[in-house]
Scaffold this motif. Structure first.
Motif, PDB file in Angstrom:
ATOM      1  N   HIS A  72      -7.396  -5.882  -1.363  1.00  0.00           N
ATOM      2  CA  HIS A  72      -7.696  -5.754   0.065  1.00  0.00           C
ATOM      3  C   HIS A  72      -8.888  -4.835   0.325  1.00  0.00           C
ATOM      4  O   HIS A  72      -9.630  -5.046   1.269  1.00  0.00           O
ATOM      5  CB  HIS A  72      -6.430  -5.412   0.840  1.00  0.00           C
ATOM      6  CG  HIS A  72      -6.224  -4.038   1.385  1.00  0.00           C
ATOM      7  ND1 HIS A  72      -5.942  -2.937   0.600  1.00  0.00           N
ATOM      8  CD2 HIS A  72      -6.197  -3.579   2.660  1.00  0.00           C
ATOM      9  CE1 HIS A  72      -5.751  -1.875   1.382  1.00  0.00           C
ATOM     10  NE2 HIS A  72      -5.902  -2.236   2.632  1.00  0.00           N
ATOM     11  N   HIS A 101      -3.123  -4.095  -3.650  1.00  0.00           N
ATOM     12  CA  HIS A 101      -2.537  -5.346  -3.158  1.00  0.00           C
ATOM     13  C   HIS A 101      -3.620  -6.147  -2.458  1.00  0.00           C
ATOM     14  O   HIS A 101      -4.773  -5.724  -2.389  1.00  0.00           O
ATOM     15  CB  HIS A 101      -1.346  -5.073  -2.242  1.00  0.00           C
ATOM     16  CG  HIS A 101      -1.661  -4.199  -1.061  1.00  0.00           C
ATOM     17  ND1 HIS A 101      -2.553  -4.575  -0.080  1.00  0.00           N
ATOM     18  CD2 HIS A 101      -1.227  -2.956  -0.718  1.00  0.00           C
ATOM     19  CE1 HIS A 101      -2.635  -3.607   0.827  1.00  0.00           C
ATOM     20  NE2 HIS A 101      -1.858  -2.604   0.458  1.00  0.00           N
ATOM     21  N   SER A 102      -3.233  -7.293  -1.916  1.00  0.00           N
ATOM     22  CA  SER A 102      -4.223  -8.212  -1.374  1.00  0.00           C
ATOM     23  C   SER A 102      -4.260  -8.147   0.153  1.00  0.00           C
ATOM     24  O   SER A 102      -3.813  -7.150   0.754  1.00  0.00           O
ATOM     25  CB  SER A 102      -3.916  -9.625  -1.873  1.00  0.00           C
ATOM     26  OG  SER A 102      -5.057 -10.432  -1.801  1.00  0.00           O
ATOM     27  N   GLN A 103      -4.780  -9.183   0.765  1.00  0.00           N
ATOM     28  CA  GLN A 103      -4.872  -9.288   2.234  1.00  0.00           C
ATOM     29  C   GLN A 103      -4.870 -10.775   2.589  1.00  0.00           C
ATOM     30  O   GLN A 103      -5.012 -11.615   1.695  1.00  0.00           O
ATOM     31  CB  GLN A 103      -6.156  -8.597   2.738  1.00  0.00           C
ATOM     32  CG  GLN A 103      -5.858  -7.544   3.781  1.00  0.00           C
ATOM     33  CD  GLN A 103      -7.078  -6.857   4.355  1.00  0.00           C
ATOM     34  OE1 GLN A 103      -8.199  -7.098   3.949  1.00  0.00           O
ATOM     35  NE2 GLN A 103      -6.847  -5.977   5.316  1.00  0.00           N
ATOM     36  N   TYR A 141      -0.790 -15.576  -5.532  1.00  0.00           N
ATOM     37  CA  TYR A 141       0.044 -15.436  -4.339  1.00  0.00           C
ATOM     38  C   TYR A 141       1.393 -16.125  -4.537  1.00  0.00           C
ATOM     39  O   TYR A 141       2.452 -15.565  -4.227  1.00  0.00           O
ATOM     40  CB  TYR A 141      -0.675 -16.017  -3.109  1.00  0.00           C
ATOM     41  CG  TYR A 141      -1.174 -14.943  -2.160  1.00  0.00           C
ATOM     42  CD1 TYR A 141      -0.282 -14.060  -1.556  1.00  0.00           C
ATOM     43  CD2 TYR A 141      -2.514 -14.800  -1.869  1.00  0.00           C
ATOM     44  CE1 TYR A 141      -0.723 -13.072  -0.684  1.00  0.00           C
ATOM     45  CE2 TYR A 141      -2.967 -13.806  -0.998  1.00  0.00           C
ATOM     46  CZ  TYR A 141      -2.061 -12.946  -0.418  1.00  0.00           C
ATOM     47  OH  TYR A 141      -2.488 -11.958   0.441  1.00  0.00           O
ATOM     48  N   ARG A 145       4.058 -13.307  -4.760  1.00  0.00           N
ATOM     49  CA  ARG A 145       4.477 -13.012  -3.385  1.00  0.00           C
ATOM     50  C   ARG A 145       5.488 -14.053  -2.909  1.00  0.00           C
ATOM     51  O   ARG A 145       5.932 -13.998  -1.771  1.00  0.00           O
ATOM     52  CB  ARG A 145       3.267 -12.945  -2.442  1.00  0.00           C
ATOM     53  CG  ARG A 145       2.330 -11.767  -2.754  1.00  0.00           C
ATOM     54  CD  ARG A 145       3.013 -10.410  -2.612  1.00  0.00           C
ATOM     55  NE  ARG A 145       2.076  -9.309  -2.793  1.00  0.00           N
ATOM     56  CZ  ARG A 145       1.962  -8.581  -3.908  1.00  0.00           C
ATOM     57  NH1 ARG A 145       2.752  -8.820  -4.964  1.00  0.00           N
ATOM     58  NH2 ARG A 145       1.086  -7.588  -3.977  1.00  0.00           N
ATOM     59  N   VAL A 155       4.691  -9.869   1.926  1.00  0.00           N
ATOM     60  CA  VAL A 155       3.739  -8.777   1.716  1.00  0.00           C
ATOM     61  C   VAL A 155       4.523  -7.595   1.142  1.00  0.00           C
ATOM     62  O   VAL A 155       5.683  -7.385   1.494  1.00  0.00           O
ATOM     63  CB  VAL A 155       3.016  -8.385   3.023  1.00  0.00           C
ATOM     64  CG1 VAL A 155       2.058  -9.495   3.450  1.00  0.00           C
ATOM     65  CG2 VAL A 155       3.995  -8.090   4.171  1.00  0.00           C
ATOM     66  N   HIS A 157       3.340  -4.554   1.330  1.00  0.00           N
ATOM     67  CA  HIS A 157       2.903  -3.381   2.096  1.00  0.00           C
ATOM     68  C   HIS A 157       2.444  -3.891   3.463  1.00  0.00           C
ATOM     69  O   HIS A 157       1.822  -4.959   3.532  1.00  0.00           O
ATOM     70  CB  HIS A 157       1.735  -2.717   1.355  1.00  0.00           C
ATOM     71  CG  HIS A 157       1.449  -1.329   1.813  1.00  0.00           C
ATOM     72  ND1 HIS A 157       1.047  -1.038   3.106  1.00  0.00           N
ATOM     73  CD2 HIS A 157       1.524  -0.137   1.169  1.00  0.00           C
ATOM     74  CE1 HIS A 157       0.882   0.267   3.229  1.00  0.00           C
ATOM     75  NE2 HIS A 157       1.169   0.849   2.069  1.00  0.00           N
ATOM     76  N   TRP A 159      -0.042  -3.027   4.984  1.00  0.00           N
ATOM     77  CA  TRP A 159      -1.498  -3.200   4.878  1.00  0.00           C
ATOM     78  C   TRP A 159      -1.859  -4.551   4.273  1.00  0.00           C
ATOM     79  O   TRP A 159      -2.954  -5.066   4.512  1.00  0.00           O
ATOM     80  CB  TRP A 159      -2.117  -2.076   4.017  1.00  0.00           C
ATOM     81  CG  TRP A 159      -2.111  -0.735   4.682  1.00  0.00           C
ATOM     82  CD1 TRP A 159      -2.011  -0.473   6.019  1.00  0.00           C
ATOM     83  CD2 TRP A 159      -2.228   0.544   4.038  1.00  0.00           C
ATOM     84  NE1 TRP A 159      -2.061   0.885   6.237  1.00  0.00           N
ATOM     85  CE2 TRP A 159      -2.192   1.528   5.046  1.00  0.00           C
ATOM     86  CE3 TRP A 159      -2.362   0.958   2.710  1.00  0.00           C
ATOM     87  CZ2 TRP A 159      -2.283   2.893   4.773  1.00  0.00           C
ATOM     88  CZ3 TRP A 159      -2.453   2.312   2.423  1.00  0.00           C
ATOM     89  CH2 TRP A 159      -2.419   3.275   3.446  1.00  0.00           C
ATOM     90  N   GLU A 160      -0.966  -5.103   3.451  1.00  0.00           N
ATOM     91  CA  GLU A 160      -1.278  -6.393   2.826  1.00  0.00           C
ATOM     92  C   GLU A 160      -1.310  -7.510   3.885  1.00  0.00           C
ATOM     93  O   GLU A 160      -2.029  -8.498   3.747  1.00  0.00           O
ATOM     94  CB  GLU A 160      -0.260  -6.739   1.739  1.00  0.00           C
ATOM     95  CG  GLU A 160      -0.658  -7.965   0.911  1.00  0.00           C
ATOM     96  CD  GLU A 160       0.068  -8.041  -0.416  1.00  0.00           C
ATOM     97  OE1 GLU A 160      -0.601  -8.064  -1.465  1.00  0.00           O
ATOM     98  OE2 GLU A 160       1.322  -8.083  -0.423  1.00  0.00           O
ATOM     99  N   SER A 161      -0.531  -7.323   4.943  1.00  0.00           N
ATOM    100  CA  SER A 161      -0.505  -8.324   6.020  1.00  0.00           C
ATOM    101  C   SER A 161      -1.765  -8.258   6.858  1.00  0.00           C
ATOM    102  O   SER A 161      -2.063  -9.173   7.611  1.00  0.00           O
ATOM    103  CB  SER A 161       0.699  -8.072   6.930  1.00  0.00           C
ATOM    104  OG  SER A 161       0.452  -6.935   7.755  1.00  0.00           O
TER     105      SER A 161
END
Ligand code: DGY
Length: 429
Positions: A72, A101-103, A141, A145, A155, A157, A159-161
């Motif tokens: 992210h 993590h991702s986004q 993903y 996930r 998600v 976290h 923040w990942e969302s």
């Protein structure tokens, strides 16, 4: 300021936030490359510099981890104006220091847009180079996930969302024990009015989840099994489903048959899985805490992204049209990030009520795809009016139109250029 001048200002915001091939969201508050910010920014650049648009996405993928994840945040250079920086994350998964993590995976959709809007004749070549990277990220993903193969993405976290302090996360976040957090000083509240940002209690838990990821060595299998926060998100799920439909078109255009077949399987699985996020009482898709199994009880702006994901069958379309009209009767500007009729709604606190331009853009695309041109146009007109009223702010009050959060914001400028500006709307008509 006239709309022609706003076009110029939007371009200059992108140029000024450009760090040499990648763009920061805004100076001070967000001084690094953010994943979905960058992808929306590419759309803005594409209106006046297509080569630069591709570069933005290519540079984002330079940070892809060995396991396929695209982080992210890429910390290309250390910047003390942001917390938490690379030391707090303690990752080692890829070639560039990054978060762990991702986004929301918007990239495949924008790659398709760049291919279809191409004026250079070189787009397919660039898309061909990105295809294996996009495939690897999408496989990541699905593996990490959606480890139970439910057809929805979680998600690990908030923040990942990308929608940090959304009321949907409140209950799951309260269940996170505050632990392993060293004394820290927030930087965000020195850039922006604290009443527009998440509370300290949220931050303590955000950092506790980061600590849990660090403890798991950011091994995605361990993270999925042990992370104290693991919530299926309609936002990431719908953006991913849409991205798969667009990735399929790119794969087909490239004659990548094996990839196309694999993606068709993902789409089928996710179309089915999405129904598990449907809240029959609310008649909308919501989040589901995968640790407790509980569905949340509020409508967020991401509920409307079902249409963007191609889920336009009844009762989804008419329910969302009903919610749209109800919410439109409550606030002046659509679409608030959380339902104004919900007890947790706050018009100026980040993701608990404010309007975000890039979410509006995706919601409008969904309504347009579903054949509802008038609600799509209402979204565009509101976004235009918000930017005319509040400037190129990070987000806006749905009630007064006041701009809030960071200023000279890249994705707001990009969405203006690609969609909200009347000069774009004239071209599209
Ligand atoms: C922040 O720092 O507030 C960001 O939203 C995290 O991505």
């Amino acid at each position: 300021m006239s709309d022609m001048n706003l076009d110029k200002t939007a371009q200059s915001i992108l140029v000024e936030n450009d760090q040499g091939g990648y763009t920061i969201p805004t100076k001070g508050l967000y001084p690094y490359q953010w994943n979905w910010d960058s992808v929306f920014v590419a759309l803005g650049f594409a209106t006046f510099d297509q080569d630069r648009a591709w570069r933005e996405i290519e540079m984002l993928f330079e940070g892809q981890w060995r396991d396929g994840m695209v982080p992210h945040i890429l910390f290309r250079k250390d910047d003390p104006s942001y917390f938490p920086g690379p030391k707090v994350w303690g990752t080692d998964g890829g070639p560039i220091p990054s978060s762990g993590h991702s986004q929301p995976p918007v990239a495949a959709t924008v790659v398709r847009d760049l291919v279809e809007g191409d004026r250079s004749g070189k787009a397919l070549e660039r898309a061909r180079a990105l295809l294996p990277k996009l495939m690897a990220w999408h496989r990541w993903y699905l593996a990490y996930r959606d480890p139970q193969d439910l057809g929805v993405l979680a998600v690990m976290h908030p923040w990942e969302s990308g929608r940090d302090n959304l009321p949907d996360w409140d209950e799951a976040l309260r269940a996170v024990e505050i632990r392993d957090v060293e004394p820290y000083v927030r930087k965000d509240t020195s850039h922006v009015d604290p009443s527009m940002r998440p509370h300290k209690d949220d931050y303590d838990r955000y950092l506790s989840i980061v600590a849990a990821g660090r403890k798991a060595g950011w091994d995605p299998e361990k993270v999925a099994a042990t992370c104290p926060f693991f919530v299926a998100d309609p936002g990431v799920t719908f953006i991913f489903l849409r991205a798969n439909r667009d990735l399929l078109k790119v794969a087909e255009a490239l004659g990548a048959d094996a990839e196309a077949k694999e993606i068709r399987g993902w789409i089928q699985k996710m179309e089915k899985g999405a129904t598990t996020l449907w809240n029959e009482d609310l008649k909308a898709h919501v989040a589901r805490d995968l640790r407790s199994g509980k569905l949340t009880d509020g409508i967020s702006s991401a509920s409307f992204l079902a249409l963007y994901a191609g889920l336009t069958d009844e009762p989804v379309l008419s329910s969302l049209q009903g919610h749209f009209d109800r919410i439109a009767s409550k606030v002046r500007y659509l679409m608030p990030s959380y339902d104004p009729d919900h007890r947790s709604y706050e018009p100026l606190r980040y993701w608990r009520g404010p309007v975000w331009a890039m979410i509006n853009y995706m919601i409008a695309r969904g309504f347009a795809d579903a054949g509802d041109a008038s609600r799509a146009e209402r979204m565009r007109a509101d976004t235009e009016a918000l930017i005319e009223t509040g400037g190129f702010a990070e987000y806006f009050s749905p009630e007064s139109g006041t701009g809030a959060g960071g200023g000279a914001f890249s994705w707001t400028a990009a969405i203006w250029l690609t969609w909200a500006s009347p000069s774009r709307a004239d071209q599209a008509a």
